[in-house]
Write a protein that holds these residues in place. Structure first.
Motif, PDB file in Angstrom:
ATOM      1  N   ALA A   1       0.500  -1.313  -0.350  1.00 15.48           N
ATOM      2  CA  ALA A   1       0.071  -0.068  -0.226  1.00 15.48           C
ATOM      3  C   ALA A   1       0.613   1.182  -0.167  1.00 15.48           C
ATOM      4  N   SER A   2       0.417   2.300  -0.358  1.00 14.47           N
ATOM      5  CA  SER A   2       1.561   3.208  -0.922  1.00 14.47           C
ATOM      6  C   SER A   2       1.646   4.043   0.173  1.00 14.47           C
TER       7      SER A   2
ATOM      8  N   THR B   1       6.037   6.801   0.614  1.00 13.11           N
ATOM      9  CA  THR B   1       6.551   5.043   0.624  1.00 13.11           C
ATOM     10  C   THR B   1       5.706   4.297   0.591  1.00 13.11           C
ATOM     11  N   SER B   2       5.912   2.459   0.631  1.00 18.19           N
ATOM     12  CA  SER B   2       4.812   1.312   0.289  1.00 18.19           C
ATOM     13  C   SER B   2       5.330   0.499   1.944  1.00 18.19           C
TER      14      SER B   2
ATOM     15  N   HIS C   1      -4.018   1.358  -2.069  1.00 20.14           N
ATOM     16  CA  HIS C   1      -3.558  -0.202  -2.185  1.00 20.14           C
ATOM     17  C   HIS C   1      -4.648  -0.363  -3.374  1.00 20.14           C
ATOM     18  N   LEU C   2      -3.780  -1.051  -4.287  1.00 20.84           N
ATOM     19  CA  LEU C   2      -4.751  -1.713  -5.329  1.00 20.84           C
ATOM     20  C   LEU C   2      -5.667  -1.741  -5.578  1.00 20.84           C
ATOM     21  N   GLU C   3      -6.244  -2.145  -5.138  1.00 15.79           N
ATOM     22  CA  GLU C   3      -8.103  -2.355  -5.208  1.00 15.79           C
ATOM     23  C   GLU C   3      -8.660  -1.093  -5.079  1.00 15.79           C
TER      24      GLU C   3
ATOM     25  N   LYS D   1       6.806   8.588  -8.015  1.00 18.02           N
ATOM     26  CA  LYS D   1       7.027   9.464  -7.556  1.00 18.02           C
ATOM     27  C   LYS D   1       5.308  10.319  -7.340  1.00 18.02           C
ATOM     28  N   PHE D   2       5.000   9.409  -6.088  1.00 22.60           N
ATOM     29  CA  PHE D   2       3.451  10.021  -5.369  1.00 22.60           C
ATOM     30  C   PHE D   2       3.292  11.732  -5.171  1.00 22.60           C
TER      31      PHE D   2
END
Lengths: 771, 176
Positions: free
Chosen positions: A45-46, A56-57, A81-83, A472-473
């Motif tokens: 999860a980022s 970060t993740s 998170h992905l979903e 880069k978020f």
């Protein structure tokens, strides 16, 4: 303590509880992201802090660290998170304390949360995942049946019970099947050798399309099927599930179950899982398919434990299966084959129901042992080591004289031992780069009984790889780059009735991947991936010699073959918003030195008559290109319209100056799936149709039997989850109806299309209780 | 931590060794028996001769081509023919005779003035053909195709009896 709750578009909600301590800008925000209720850590999860531009993740334990934050400053924390798309929360940091974000999944969403274990990000290749609903709906059937609803995935069948996944037109040694982190090593060169996989042991099944060699090794030249088991239970106590199912066609019964036990006061969890399956003769609309029953018994055991820096996982599994082969498909020579092909109904067929498995049949046992140890070196770095051992024991039983010395024995036996050692050093984002490097060593020993089509061999290999991804978020761009070098040495020997062979072949080459992802707003993702992958020619392509009875051909290898080199490019667009979803992938796979069976004009005379001879040859180039897509559009009142399609064109270059290109054999025909779905919180109904067009793009040399006509088959499935007992345990009841109209049809990619129709109507009923 | 790593390395080596033991000494061919027919012989007796003519493919399918002898016969003689079937050096006639109900030899003559008749019968009195009468006429050349069917479904239909073909060999025939 501060508690907050937010719901983001009804998909995911996030509960954060934060308590912090202060010292100017030396504060660290650290903590966990976990699933609410089960406390399962959510990896990858980022976590992004907008004002500080830091991201970060989470690692595999759901842990994250964000250093150098200032006291009493309002920060906007985004957790993705992905979903779950992204969630935003404003926090004010007062002191350095660990926090815990609880991410929970809404019940209405059919998908299950993804638990990504590796830090190295998933490939930027086009990727499709079997939805949780489809996974449950196909429980009790083989891996192929589970995968075939995915766009871009079709099946290569030898009857209904033996099926191999085909990814964008390629299969067998050109794709990898990775089960619980171990690449399956068996006799996959054979088209009638199905993968030794129990889909019940997997909670998540995804298909990576295109050149995936950098991550999954030389086997994954055209893609990979990745199966992951459910993560081990993180909370104390006992939990698991029990599943029972029955199918009308073949009068099949399936029982499967798994139980996790987390020891109180320890970080130790055990799992036992097992599957038993029995089926009898299947029935086509007009007749039973004699001797098409199967027996299967699988089990697996897992244990995981953690210490301060180490995490260990050990697993053992056994897959054993006995599959009957349609008696009509056993033909002695070309005349028999022609008679069988010309007959509208199967010859030598026992048109009655029976569970009895007679010759010809095959048995296979596959054992896997795996030990994985992960050492956390620091907050950002971890070292993973994995050793796996696999033993594959395949035996094929032919129709023989019942009083002869062969009567109690197999006619061909293949035994393959594989040892694989993997080590990977992975890191969480450093200057926005996340990835890892790794090495792999492989050793294999293969013994084949006398007259077993391929020689014995001993092979050694190694690989070294590196993959990095930049993001880069919350910037919309992601870049990926990966490189790998592999080496294989194979020593092939024969004795017995082969011409004596004692040859060493060596192959080495580079694989590479580069990808760009663009996240356009919250709903759209575009990705472009290009990659090079290769595979060494397999021993059957190099040294095979013998009559391939299923196909009625004599096949001979060519020891001078070079490796195949694939250059694959795919462009994907994905849209996800509420109940809307759509995905489209365009791909082009250009394979240099493509290995194929070349029909020569001469025949080889054997004691069973003359057979047309085929020799393994290399085409200068083969090009496979196509389109895969799917969509789901919501309608009012819980209805949705769904669709998917797979289109593929495969050609190879020929030396013939006039035509230049020839169609490749056994390429999947155009395929469309479409239907309605009605869903509510605890269940759904779905009516879908599967239309396959006739394959008209066939090799110039022609086919033994004309390609079958196009067809449309209707399917229905439904499921409802009841909450039973005081503590509301879920009990899912499901119903499936395959081939609703009992339609007569034959599939182009089924070798048994020469002999018989595909199975008719099949009603399946299943129940799954989770405790 | 270094200590832990050492232990881990030792563990790996141990598992590797254990796996190595699995592999050691596994080469045995007695788990399989193949039904390979490598030689078909026609034994011709009568007219003062007793000769065997062989169709042989010693190295199995592919590789070296089979060696095929020409069956030479005198004109206007009634011969007895007896078929011998071999897997390598082993004659497997006993297996075939033991399951005579499940086997049928068929003979198709092309070109030569030769008649194959009086096939011997199986345990149920249906045609079997391990032994037969070959009657030659005027000088001529041609071929005789001999097939052995396993589990035929209709023994009365010699041109298409069903089942699988165990062998399908063609001998040149010379009558002079």
């Amino acid at each position: 303590m501060l508690k907050s709750k937010a719901i983001w578009l009804g998909f995911c909600s996030l509960v954060g509880s934060i308590g912090l301590n202060a010292q100017d800008c030396q504060l660290t925000l650290r903590g966990y992201v976990r699933e609410e209720g089960t406390e399962t850590p959510l990896a990858y999860a980022s976590v992004f802090i907008r004002e500080a531009g830091k991201s970060t993740s989470t690692d595999e334990n759901g842990y994250f660290v964000l250093p150098n934050l200032c006291k009493n400053t309002a920060y906007t924390v985004e957790v993705r998170h992905l979903e779950c798309a992204h969630f935003t929360e404003i926090v004010r940091i007062a002191e350095t304390v660990e926090v815990c974000f609880h991410l929970h999944h809404d019940n209405t969403l059919p998908e299950v949360m993804v638990h990504e274990k590796a830090i190295v990000p998933r490939p930027s290749n086009a990727e499709v995942q079997v939805s949780a609903a489809d996974l449950e709906a196909t429980r009790g059937q083989n891996l192929g049946e589970t995968l075939k609803r995915l766009p871009g995935v079709t099946l290569l069948n030898t009857g209904a019970t033996i099926s191999k996944p085909v990814i964008q037109g390629l299969h067998s040694n050109r794709i990898a099947i990775v089960n619980n982190g171990v690449a399956l090593e068996s006799q996959q060169w054979g088209s009638e050798h199905a993968p030794e996989i129990d889909p019940f042991a997997a909670e998540k099944i995804s298909v990576v399309k295109g050149a995936a060699g950098v991550r999954y090794g030389v086997g994954a030249m055209a893609g990979a099927v990745v199966l992951e088991p459910a993560p081990l239970r993180e909370t104390k106590g006992l939990g698991g599930w029990l599943s029972l199912g029955g199918f009308s066609n073949g009068r099949a019964g399936v029982a499967a179950g798994a139980a996790d036990w987390h020891l109180p006061g320890k970080s130790l969890t055990f799992r036992l899982q097992g599957t038993a399956k029995r089926s009898g003769n299947l029935r086509a609309p007009d007749y039973f398919l004699g001797n098409t029953g199967a027996l299967e018994l699988n089990f697996s055991a897992l244990a995981g434990w953690k210490s301060a820096h180490w995490k260990h996982e050990i697993s053992a599994s056994q897959f054993s299966q006995r599959i009957g082969i349609l008696r009509s498909a056993h033909v002695g020579n070309l005349t028999d084959l022609q008679l069988a092909i010309d007959s509208p109904t199967p010859l030598n067929n026992r048109d009655e129901f029976s569970y009895e498995l007679l010759r010809p049949y095959q048995t296979v046992q596959h054992q896997t042992l795996k030990y994985k140890a992960v050492l956390r070196l620091s907050d950002r770095w971890k070292l993973s080591n994995q050793y796996s051992f696999q033993y594959n024991n395949r035996r094929e039983y032919d129709v023989v004289r019942s009083t002869g010395s062969a009567a109690t024995k197999a006619q061909v036996a293949f035994r393959l031992w594989s040892n694989t050692l993997d080590a990977a050093l992975e890191h969480l984002p450093i200057r926005n780069w996340q990835g890892g490097i790794g090495v792999q060593a492989v050793q294999q020993t293969n013994f084949v009984s006398k007259g077993g089509f391929i020689p014995d061999y001993q092979s050694f290999g190694g690989g070294i790889w590196a993959v990095e991804r930049w993001r880069k978020f919350p910037g919309p761009w992601e870049f990926e780059i990966g490189l790998r070098y592999d080496f294989r040495q194979t020593h092939a020997t024969t004795d017995g009735n082969f011409v004596d062979l004692d040859t060493i072949v060596r192959f080495g080459n580079v694989s590479g991947t580069a990808g760009i992802l663009y996240h356009a707003g919250q709903y759209w993702t575009f990705s472009l991936n290009t990659g090079q992958a290769w595979r060494p020619p397999h021993v059957n392509e190099l040294f095979a010699r013998g009559v391939h009875h299923g196909a009625g051909t004599y096949e001979e290898g060519s020891p001078t073959l070079l490796p195949e080199k694939a250059w694959n490019t795919n462009l994907s667009a994905r849209f996800e918003r509420n109940r809307w979803s759509a995905m489209a992938t365009f791909y082009r796979n250009s394979i240099r030195d493509f290995i194929y069976l070349d029909p020569s004009l001469n025949a080889v005379l054997t004691v069973r008559g003359a057979f047309p001879a085929y020799y393994y040859r290399q085409a200068e180039q083969a090009v496979l290109q196509g389109f895969d897509g799917n969509f789901s559009i919501p309608l009012p009142k819980g209805f949705a319209v769904e669709g998917a399609c797979s289109l593929l064109r495969g050609q190879r270059k020929t030396p013939n100056a006039e035509t230049q290109f020839d169609w490749l054999p056994l390429m999947p025909a155009d395929r469309f799936q479409y239907g309605f779905r009605w869903g509510h919180k605890q269940g759904y109904l779905r009516l879908s149709a599967n239309t396959v067009r006739r394959q008209t793009r066939i090799p110039e040399a022609g086919l033994l039997k004309a390609a079958p006509n196009g067809f449309t088959v209707l399917n229905f499935d439904a499921a409802h989850t009841f909450l039973i007992f005081k503590d509301k345990k879920p009990l899912e009841i499901g119903l499936t109806l395959q081939n609703l109209g009992n339609t007569r049809y034959r599939e182009y990619l089924n070798f048994f299309r020469y002999y018989a129709d595909e199975p008719g109507l099949n009603l399946g009923l299943r129940a799954k209780f989770t405790f | 931590m270094i200590h832990n790593t050492k232990i881990a390395v030792r563990n790996f080596l141990f598992v590797l060794m254990a796996a190595g033991l699995f592999v050691a000494g596994c080469k045995d061919d007695d788990i399989t028996v193949e039904e390979n027919i490598t030689k078909v012989e026609v034994q011709i007796t009568g007219g003062g001769i007793d000769k065997k003519f062989a169709w042989e493919d010693a190295d199995g399918d592919g590789g070296n081509a089979p060696t095929i002898e020409t069956i030479t016969l005198l004109p206007n003689v009634a011969y007895s023919a007896h078929i011998h079937v071999y897997d390598g050096a082993t004659e497997i006639n006993d297996e075939i005779e033991g399951e005579s109900n499940d086997h049928l030899f068929t003979f198709t003559v092309t070109g030569a003035n030769l008649t194959v008749s009086e096939l011997n019968t199986d345990a149920n009195g249906a045609p079997f053909g391990l032994e037969s009468r070959w009657t030659s006429a005027a000088s001529s050349t041609g071929t005789v195709n001999i097939k052995l069917y396993h589990e035929p479904t209709d023994k009365s239909n010699a041109s298409n009896p069903g089942g699988d073909v165990d062998f399908d060999v063609t001998f040149p025939v010379q009558i002079q």
